[in-house]
Design a protein around this motif. Structure first.
Motif, PDB file in Angstrom:
ATOM      1  N   THR A  39      82.332 -58.629 -78.532  1.00  0.00           N
ATOM      2  CA  THR A  39      82.045 -58.425 -77.104  1.00  0.00           C
ATOM      3  C   THR A  39      81.896 -59.752 -76.373  1.00  0.00           C
ATOM      4  O   THR A  39      82.462 -59.948 -75.283  1.00  0.00           O
ATOM      5  N   TYR A  40      81.164 -60.702 -76.956  1.00  0.00           N
ATOM      6  CA  TYR A  40      80.922 -61.983 -76.299  1.00  0.00           C
ATOM      7  C   TYR A  40      82.194 -62.836 -76.233  1.00  0.00           C
ATOM      8  O   TYR A  40      82.435 -63.527 -75.240  1.00  0.00           O
ATOM      9  N   LEU A 237      91.087 -50.005 -66.341  1.00  0.00           N
ATOM     10  CA  LEU A 237      91.258 -48.604 -66.704  1.00  0.00           C
ATOM     11  C   LEU A 237      90.836 -48.327 -68.140  1.00  0.00           C
ATOM     12  O   LEU A 237      90.387 -47.216 -68.458  1.00  0.00           O
ATOM     13  N   LEU A 238      90.963 -49.325 -69.026  1.00  0.00           N
ATOM     14  CA  LEU A 238      90.493 -49.131 -70.396  1.00  0.00           C
ATOM     15  C   LEU A 238      88.988 -48.916 -70.423  1.00  0.00           C
ATOM     16  O   LEU A 238      88.472 -48.078 -71.169  1.00  0.00           O
ATOM     17  N   ALA A 255     103.213 -54.527 -73.375  1.00  0.00           N
ATOM     18  CA  ALA A 255     103.331 -55.424 -74.525  1.00  0.00           C
ATOM     19  C   ALA A 255     101.997 -56.031 -74.921  1.00  0.00           C
ATOM     20  O   ALA A 255     101.792 -56.428 -76.073  1.00  0.00           O
ATOM     21  N   THR A 256     101.050 -56.094 -73.991  1.00  0.00           N
ATOM     22  CA  THR A 256      99.766 -56.749 -74.274  1.00  0.00           C
ATOM     23  C   THR A 256      98.850 -55.897 -75.141  1.00  0.00           C
ATOM     24  O   THR A 256      97.791 -56.370 -75.558  1.00  0.00           O
ATOM     25  N   SER A 257      99.234 -54.647 -75.433  1.00  0.00           N
ATOM     26  CA  SER A 257      98.360 -53.793 -76.241  1.00  0.00           C
ATOM     27  C   SER A 257      98.303 -54.238 -77.696  1.00  0.00           C
ATOM     28  O   SER A 257      97.515 -53.698 -78.472  1.00  0.00           O
ATOM     29  N   LEU A 263      91.845 -56.018 -77.653  1.00  0.00           N
ATOM     30  CA  LEU A 263      90.391 -56.095 -77.781  1.00  0.00           C
ATOM     31  C   LEU A 263      89.716 -54.976 -77.017  1.00  0.00           C
ATOM     32  O   LEU A 263      88.759 -54.369 -77.478  1.00  0.00           O
ATOM     33  N   PHE A 264      90.238 -54.682 -75.823  1.00  0.00           N
ATOM     34  CA  PHE A 264      89.662 -53.650 -74.971  1.00  0.00           C
ATOM     35  C   PHE A 264      90.063 -52.254 -75.455  1.00  0.00           C
ATOM     36  O   PHE A 264      89.292 -51.307 -75.329  1.00  0.00           O
ATOM     37  N   VAL A 265      91.271 -52.138 -76.024  1.00  0.00           N
ATOM     38  CA  VAL A 265      91.694 -50.882 -76.633  1.00  0.00           C
ATOM     39  C   VAL A 265      90.764 -50.548 -77.798  1.00  0.00           C
ATOM     40  O   VAL A 265      90.304 -49.412 -77.951  1.00  0.00           O
ATOM     41  N   LYS A 266      90.487 -51.561 -78.626  1.00  0.00           N
ATOM     42  CA  LYS A 266      89.611 -51.362 -79.792  1.00  0.00           C
ATOM     43  C   LYS A 266      88.218 -50.913 -79.363  1.00  0.00           C
ATOM     44  O   LYS A 266      87.582 -50.091 -80.038  1.00  0.00           O
ATOM     45  N   LYS A 267      87.754 -51.416 -78.254  1.00  0.00           N
ATOM     46  CA  LYS A 267      86.411 -51.096 -77.770  1.00  0.00           C
ATOM     47  C   LYS A 267      86.320 -49.682 -77.225  1.00  0.00           C
ATOM     48  O   LYS A 267      85.270 -49.036 -77.321  1.00  0.00           O
TER      49      LYS A 267
END
Length: 298
Positions: A39-40, A237-238, A255-257, A263-267
């Motif tokens: 997160t940090y 939106l994530l 492509a950034t996924s 990182l934000f998808v994982k969260k």
């Protein structure tokens, strides 16, 4: 073109695989410390993204017209992609998930913090733009974060490919073509030019430089800003919808996924959805430079 693709993909895949391998042998307590620190590090990455965004806006070659067209195109791309990947089943999932005020406020709070980190990066650029550059810092930080995600990923049972793995990137490409056609009706840009710009799929470090080389600096700036703003939409939106409507938002990530928005998808998303995001990002990353060159030839 192949060298650019190779140099972009290999470090990301290597960091992910090394993190996964490390996680298989590391002590559980160490893995938990690494996972909690993600997160940090994400906040630091957002500060770097804000700094880079300010650098782009400070470019004297970017006029207000290019900026507005980029905002419009990023909005259309994100909206059409969301609609194309949205299903009625996502609505029932959303209704189940949204059961308390805390469920509503928590993602909004995280989104606000993320945007504040971006604003802080912009402020840093204004105050220290002559003192340092975040380009290498952002790249190295991204690789560290992907390594950490690999560590976290080592605790997840990998699943076989599904129809969703293929439908997300395919529909994302189709949404880009439709978006280009729509915007060509209201701007002076042709549909093929807009398809060229949209083929970056959020990969602004590639699209801006490659399109500027193939065409002119104005279109390069247009592509860079469009992909940057698309990434901002994806991150916001994530946080807000990632848990309840993951696939439309993964499509917006493009492509950034598999790198900066992973990182934000994982969260926000489940283990299977993270795997689909990585697969979709990988496919779109492979196709992006070839599609840009293809549409630039028209």
């Amino acid at each position: 073109m192949l060298s650019v693709l190779f140099s972009s993909l290999v470090p990301i895949l290597l960091a992910l695989v090394l993190g996964w391998g490390f996680g298989k042998f590391a002590a559980a307590s160490l893995k938990q410390k690494i996972i909690r620190s993600i997160t940090y590090l994400v906040w630091l990455l957002l500060v770097a993204i804000g700094f880079q965004f300010a650098e782009v806006l400070a470019n004297p070659q970017i006029g207000i017209s290019v900026l507005l067209h980029a905002l419009l195109y990023a909005s259309v791309l994100s909206g059409v992609t969301f609609l194309f990947l949205y299903r009625k089943t996502e609505l029932s999932k959303a209704n189940v998930a949204m059961r308390s005020l805390k469920d509503v406020l928590s993602p909004i709070k995280e989104c606000v913090i993320a945007m504040l980190m971006v604003v802080f990066g912009i402020v840093l650029y204004v105050g220290f733009n002559q003192k340092f550059s975040t380009e290498h810092l952002a790249s190295n930080l991204l690789y560290i974060l992907i390594f950490f995600i690999g560590v976290d990923f080592s605790t997840v049972q990998l699943q076989s490919l599904t129809k969703r793995h293929f439908s997300v990137p395919i529909i994302t490409i189709l949404a880009m073509v439709v978006s280009a056609g729509i915007l060509s009706l209201f701007t002076h840009y042709s549909a093929t030019t807009l398809m060229m710009v949209g083929s970056g799929f959020g990969w602004f470090s590639l699209s801006g430089s490659l399109i500027a080389t193939l065409t002119n600096p104005e279109l390069g700036s247009f592509a860079l800003l469009t992909d940057l703003m698309r990434e901002f939409y994806a991150i916001g939106l994530l946080y807000l919808l990632g848990q309840r409507m993951p696939y439309p938002v993964i499509g917006i990530c493009g492509a950034t996924s598999m790198d900066s928005t992973l990182l934000f998808v994982k969260k926000s998303c489940s283990a299977l959805e993270v795997q689909i995001a990585i697969f979709s990002g990988f496919i779109l990353t492979l196709l992006a430079p070839f599609l840009i060159v293809l549409f630039a030839s028209f």
